[in-house]
Write a protein that holds these residues in place. Structure first.
Motif, PDB file in Angstrom:
ATOM      1  N   ASN A  97       0.843  -1.212   0.000  1.00  0.00           N
ATOM      2  CA  ASN A  97       0.000   0.000   0.000  1.00  0.00           C
ATOM      3  C   ASN A  97       0.874   1.257   0.000  1.00  0.00           C
ATOM      4  O   ASN A  97       2.115   1.183   0.020  1.00  0.00           O
ATOM      5  N   GLN A  98       0.230   2.420  -0.004  1.00  0.00           N
ATOM      6  CA  GLN A  98       0.959   3.695   0.012  1.00  0.00           C
ATOM      7  C   GLN A  98       1.790   3.832   1.292  1.00  0.00           C
ATOM      8  O   GLN A  98       2.873   4.411   1.272  1.00  0.00           O
ATOM      9  N   GLY A  99       1.277   3.268   2.398  1.00  0.00           N
ATOM     10  CA  GLY A  99       2.005   3.329   3.669  1.00  0.00           C
ATOM     11  C   GLY A  99       3.371   2.660   3.558  1.00  0.00           C
ATOM     12  O   GLY A  99       4.347   3.117   4.171  1.00  0.00           O
ATOM     13  N   PHE A 100       3.459   1.592   2.752  1.00  0.00           N
ATOM     14  CA  PHE A 100       4.746   0.924   2.540  1.00  0.00           C
ATOM     15  C   PHE A 100       5.712   1.852   1.809  1.00  0.00           C
ATOM     16  O   PHE A 100       6.884   1.973   2.178  1.00  0.00           O
ATOM     17  N   THR A 101       5.194   2.515   0.767  1.00  0.00           N
ATOM     18  CA  THR A 101       6.031   3.445  -0.005  1.00  0.00           C
ATOM     19  C   THR A 101       6.492   4.604   0.877  1.00  0.00           C
ATOM     20  O   THR A 101       7.665   5.005   0.834  1.00  0.00           O
ATOM     21  N   ASP A 102       5.596   5.128   1.705  1.00  0.00           N
ATOM     22  CA  ASP A 102       5.958   6.221   2.618  1.00  0.00           C
ATOM     23  C   ASP A 102       7.054   5.776   3.596  1.00  0.00           C
ATOM     24  O   ASP A 102       7.961   6.538   3.919  1.00  0.00           O
ATOM     25  N   MET A 103       6.964   4.533   4.072  1.00  0.00           N
ATOM     26  CA  MET A 103       7.908   4.035   5.084  1.00  0.00           C
ATOM     27  C   MET A 103       9.281   3.727   4.495  1.00  0.00           C
ATOM     28  O   MET A 103      10.305   3.983   5.129  1.00  0.00           O
ATOM     29  N   THR A 104       9.313   3.190   3.264  1.00  0.00           N
ATOM     30  CA  THR A 104      10.574   2.647   2.723  1.00  0.00           C
ATOM     31  C   THR A 104      11.172   3.451   1.571  1.00  0.00           C
ATOM     32  O   THR A 104      12.350   3.280   1.262  1.00  0.00           O
ATOM     33  N   GLY A 105      10.342   4.253   0.892  1.00  0.00           N
ATOM     34  CA  GLY A 105      10.834   4.957  -0.294  1.00  0.00           C
ATOM     35  C   GLY A 105      10.730   4.135  -1.576  1.00  0.00           C
ATOM     36  O   GLY A 105      11.019   4.640  -2.660  1.00  0.00           O
ATOM     37  N   TYR A 106      10.313   2.858  -1.468  1.00  0.00           N
ATOM     38  CA  TYR A 106      10.128   2.029  -2.670  1.00  0.00           C
ATOM     39  C   TYR A 106       8.726   2.226  -3.241  1.00  0.00           C
ATOM     40  O   TYR A 106       7.742   2.078  -2.508  1.00  0.00           O
ATOM     41  N   ALA A 107       8.622   2.493  -4.550  1.00  0.00           N
ATOM     42  CA  ALA A 107       7.322   2.479  -5.220  1.00  0.00           C
ATOM     43  C   ALA A 107       6.866   1.023  -5.352  1.00  0.00           C
ATOM     44  O   ALA A 107       7.689   0.105  -5.366  1.00  0.00           O
ATOM     45  N   ALA A 108       5.554   0.825  -5.455  1.00  0.00           N
ATOM     46  CA  ALA A 108       5.011  -0.534  -5.572  1.00  0.00           C
ATOM     47  C   ALA A 108       5.684  -1.307  -6.714  1.00  0.00           C
ATOM     48  O   ALA A 108       6.103  -2.461  -6.528  1.00  0.00           O
ATOM     49  N   GLU A 109       5.830  -0.662  -7.889  1.00  0.00           N
ATOM     50  CA  GLU A 109       6.409  -1.358  -9.057  1.00  0.00           C
ATOM     51  C   GLU A 109       7.813  -1.890  -8.770  1.00  0.00           C
ATOM     52  O   GLU A 109       8.257  -2.829  -9.406  1.00  0.00           O
ATOM     53  N   GLU A 110       8.515  -1.245  -7.842  1.00  0.00           N
ATOM     54  CA  GLU A 110       9.894  -1.656  -7.556  1.00  0.00           C
ATOM     55  C   GLU A 110       9.979  -2.900  -6.681  1.00  0.00           C
ATOM     56  O   GLU A 110      11.030  -3.537  -6.621  1.00  0.00           O
ATOM     57  N   VAL A 111       8.892  -3.235  -5.988  1.00  0.00           N
ATOM     58  CA  VAL A 111       8.964  -4.386  -5.080  1.00  0.00           C
ATOM     59  C   VAL A 111       8.095  -5.565  -5.519  1.00  0.00           C
ATOM     60  O   VAL A 111       8.294  -6.690  -5.048  1.00  0.00           O
ATOM     61  N   LEU A 112       7.133  -5.320  -6.424  1.00  0.00           N
ATOM     62  CA  LEU A 112       6.294  -6.429  -6.890  1.00  0.00           C
ATOM     63  C   LEU A 112       7.189  -7.474  -7.555  1.00  0.00           C
ATOM     64  O   LEU A 112       8.055  -7.140  -8.366  1.00  0.00           O
ATOM     65  N   GLY A 113       7.001  -8.736  -7.180  1.00  0.00           N
ATOM     66  CA  GLY A 113       7.827  -9.818  -7.737  1.00  0.00           C
ATOM     67  C   GLY A 113       9.124 -10.063  -6.984  1.00  0.00           C
ATOM     68  O   GLY A 113       9.811 -11.044  -7.232  1.00  0.00           O
ATOM     69  N   GLN A 114       9.468  -9.156  -6.051  1.00  0.00           N
ATOM     70  CA  GLN A 114      10.672  -9.344  -5.222  1.00  0.00           C
ATOM     71  C   GLN A 114      10.283 -10.053  -3.928  1.00  0.00           C
ATOM     72  O   GLN A 114       9.111 -10.273  -3.665  1.00  0.00           O
ATOM     73  N   THR A 115      11.283 -10.339  -3.058  1.00  0.00           N
ATOM     74  CA  THR A 115      10.945 -10.837  -1.723  1.00  0.00           C
ATOM     75  C   THR A 115      11.141  -9.689  -0.729  1.00  0.00           C
ATOM     76  O   THR A 115      11.882  -8.743  -1.012  1.00  0.00           O
ATOM     77  N   PRO A 116      10.486  -9.793   0.453  1.00  0.00           N
ATOM     78  CA  PRO A 116      10.666  -8.742   1.465  1.00  0.00           C
ATOM     79  C   PRO A 116      12.113  -8.657   1.938  1.00  0.00           C
ATOM     80  O   PRO A 116      12.482  -7.720   2.638  1.00  0.00           O
TER      81      PRO A 116
END
Ligand SMILES: Cc1cc2nc3c(=O)[nH]c(=O)nc-3n(C[C@H](O)[C@H](O)[C@H](O)COP(=O)(O)O)c2cc1C
Length: 129
Positions: free
Chosen positions: A42-61
């Motif tokens: 969600n947007q809260g993840f992007t706010d917390m980490t600086g990663y846009a959703a597209e940058e983490v989809l398909g990756q692991t945490p």
């Protein structure tokens, strides 16, 4: 997996993730050995980490982890999920710019018809608490 798309696309889930004060992440199992990749943040993840959703989809945490991340804790997380338990813990994670922060997070397996369809996490930056 149509079933799994359906859960992520449900209006109730979307609204809840949008409203959440915390970071929300969903991963999907990729094999029977505990492998999983990110299918939603969600947007809260992007706010917390600086990663846009597209940058983490398909990756692991694991992209949030680094030298100061507590390995014993992530081992416990893997074990909790294997046993179908909810995990709750805190450790050091890293933002996109490499800066460390203290994260508190909970992860739970989501089951349907006796199978794990997703893992669901809520995460917050607790730096300085
Ligand atoms: C839904 C979900 C969210 C996760 N979020 C985080 C996180 O925010 N920070 C973190 O350090 N690990 C997080 N993890 C744990 C990592 O995925 C895991 O430790 C990492 O993938 C390495 O696991 P492995 O050693 O089995 O490859 C999360 C796991 C799941 C299932």
């Amino acid at each position: 997996m149509n079933d799994s798309r359906e859960l992520l696309d449900s209006p109730l889930f979307k609204a809840l993730a949008d409203l959440s004060f915390d970071s929300v992440m969903v991963t999907e199992p990729t094999d029977d050995q505990g492998g999983h990749t990110v299918v939603f943040v969600n947007q809260g993840f992007t706010d917390m980490t600086g990663y846009a959703a597209e940058e983490v989809l398909g990756q692991t945490p694991g992209i949030l982890q680094g030298p100061k991340t507590d390995k014993a804790l992530t081992d416990r997380l893997a074990e909790d999920l294997r046993q179908g338990r909810t995990f709750h813990g805190s450790t050091v994670n890293y933002r996109k710019d490499g800066s460390p922060f203290d994260i508190e997070w909970k992860v739970t397996p989501v089951m349907r018809d006796g199978r794990v369809t997703h893992y669901l996490a809520v995460q917050r930056d607790i730096t300085g608490r």
